[in-house]
Enzyme design. Structure first.
Site, PDB file in Angstrom:
ATOM      1  N   SER A 168     -17.405 -21.046   7.040  1.00  7.23           N
ATOM      2  CA  SER A 168     -16.583 -21.736   6.043  1.00  7.23           C
ATOM      3  C   SER A 168     -17.306 -22.975   5.546  1.00  7.23           C
ATOM      4  O   SER A 168     -17.963 -23.680   6.323  1.00  7.23           O
ATOM      5  CB  SER A 168     -15.240 -22.143   6.645  1.00  7.23           C
ATOM      6  OG  SER A 168     -14.518 -22.972   5.749  1.00  7.23           O
ATOM      7  N   TYR A 191      -9.499 -26.309  12.554  1.00  6.41           N
ATOM      8  CA  TYR A 191     -10.023 -25.172  11.796  1.00  6.41           C
ATOM      9  C   TYR A 191     -11.512 -25.368  11.518  1.00  6.41           C
ATOM     10  O   TYR A 191     -12.337 -24.471  11.743  1.00  6.41           O
ATOM     11  CB  TYR A 191      -9.268 -25.011  10.482  1.00  6.41           C
ATOM     12  CG  TYR A 191      -9.906 -24.006   9.556  1.00  6.41           C
ATOM     13  CD1 TYR A 191      -9.778 -22.637   9.790  1.00  6.41           C
ATOM     14  CD2 TYR A 191     -10.651 -24.422   8.453  1.00  6.41           C
ATOM     15  CE1 TYR A 191     -10.387 -21.712   8.954  1.00  6.41           C
ATOM     16  CE2 TYR A 191     -11.261 -23.503   7.616  1.00  6.41           C
ATOM     17  CZ  TYR A 191     -11.118 -22.149   7.872  1.00  6.41           C
ATOM     18  OH  TYR A 191     -11.728 -21.228   7.043  1.00  6.41           O
TER      19      TYR A 191
END
Length: 309
Positions: free
Chosen positions: A185, A200
């Site tokens: 990501s 996250y």
């Protein structure tokens, strides 16, 4: 003396410009001209995809089926698994498809992965797409994150990726070939921090470092490990996190992203951003000071938090 310095600076400037020009030409070649690999011929006839019933995972399933690979589809929802299987089978009737229901957030994930290991025994799994992943239900400060939420992130993003990779790697090592794609990501790589989504971001940082280490570890075995780093893609998760309502040049559909992503599999790039517009965003982000990016990301997180409260 002054003229000597002018010559030296001019030479240095020339080489800097030449380096950047070569980098630009290479980027153009990769984006527009470089052919995709024959994944089935190089790695094997089967692909295993986690998180395969929505978004990027589903797009990978269709794209790899189009390239002639048989599929093992893994997801937590049996109904969706069957629907996706039937959709792919209708379009590509010659493809063999197996489905396996696995909820990575459950406590019995280890035992379920072992069952999956038994199911795939003997299959020539040449490509593994570790796509499964979850994030926060909304932006929040670290001290406000419920234990159940952050444990779920660790189970799915960290443990899930690790367990599946270890299981599939055994067969790849024995056959001395394989490709593993872990979905990273931009939250943990492109920007220096991702405030209000700290856990996250940290779990995706784990995926990145795991991928880069395994890339070195298993290269001698003929196994290519790659961490692909998308920025925003028009998926259910992006809609949940960033209120993304529609796709655009910088926010592609899952299908457009995967079209680019498959073209990067097998090339010697342990970390990459396949979609061309994302790579442009990454380039410009690299030119900005970390402090400026930190403030920008924090302001975005606070704005999103206010929208959900």
């Amino acid at each position: 003396m002054i003229s000597t310095w002018i010559i030296l600076v001019s030479i240095l400037g020339f080489f800097i410009l030449l380096k950047n020009f070569i980098f630009f030409l290479k980027w153009i070649f990769v984006i527009l001209l470089r052919p995709s690999k024959d994944l089935k011929g190089i790695y094997g006839s089967w692909a295993l995809i986690t998180g395969s019933t929505d978004g990027i995972g589903k797009a990978f399933a269709f794209k790899l089926a189009k390239k002639g690979l048989n599929l093992v589809l893994v997801s937590r929802n049996s109904g969706k698994l069957k629907r996706v299987r039937d959709e792919i089978q209708d379009r590509y009737p010659d493809i063999k498809i197996r489905i396996f229901e696995l909820d990575f957030s459950e406590d019995d994930v280890v035992s379920r992965v072992r069952v999956m290991e038994e199911m795939i025994e003997g299959l020539d799994i040449g490509v593994l797409i570790n796509n499964v992943g979850v994030t926060y239900p909304g932006a929040m400060y670290f001290h406000e994150v419920d234990e159940k939420i952050w444990m779920n992130l660790v189970r799915v993003n960290v443990e899930g990726t690790s367990y599946v990779t270890k299981v599939v790697l055994k067969g790849m090592v024995a056959r001395r070939r394989g490709a593993i794609v872990n979905m990273g990501s931009g939250a943990s790589i492109v920007v220096p921090s991702h405030p209000l989504y700290a856990i996250y971001s940290a779990t995706k940082g784990y995926v990145d470092q795991l991928s880069r280490s395994l890339y070195v570890e298993y290269k001698p075995y003929g196994i290519d490990v790659q961490c692909q780093v998308p920025l925003y893609v028009s998926t259910k998760m992006a809609s949940q996190v960033a209120q993304v309502e529609r796709s655009s040049i910088f926010i592609p559909t899952a299908e457009k992203y995967v079209e680019a992503a498959v073209g990067f599999i097998g090339y010697d790039q342990p970390r990459c951003t396949p979609y061309w517009a994302h790579s442009i965003q990454w380039f410009f982000a690299s030119l900005l000071p970390d402090a400026l990016l930190d403030e920008w990301r924090l302001s975005i997180g606070i704005r999103r938090m206010k929208l959900t409260t």
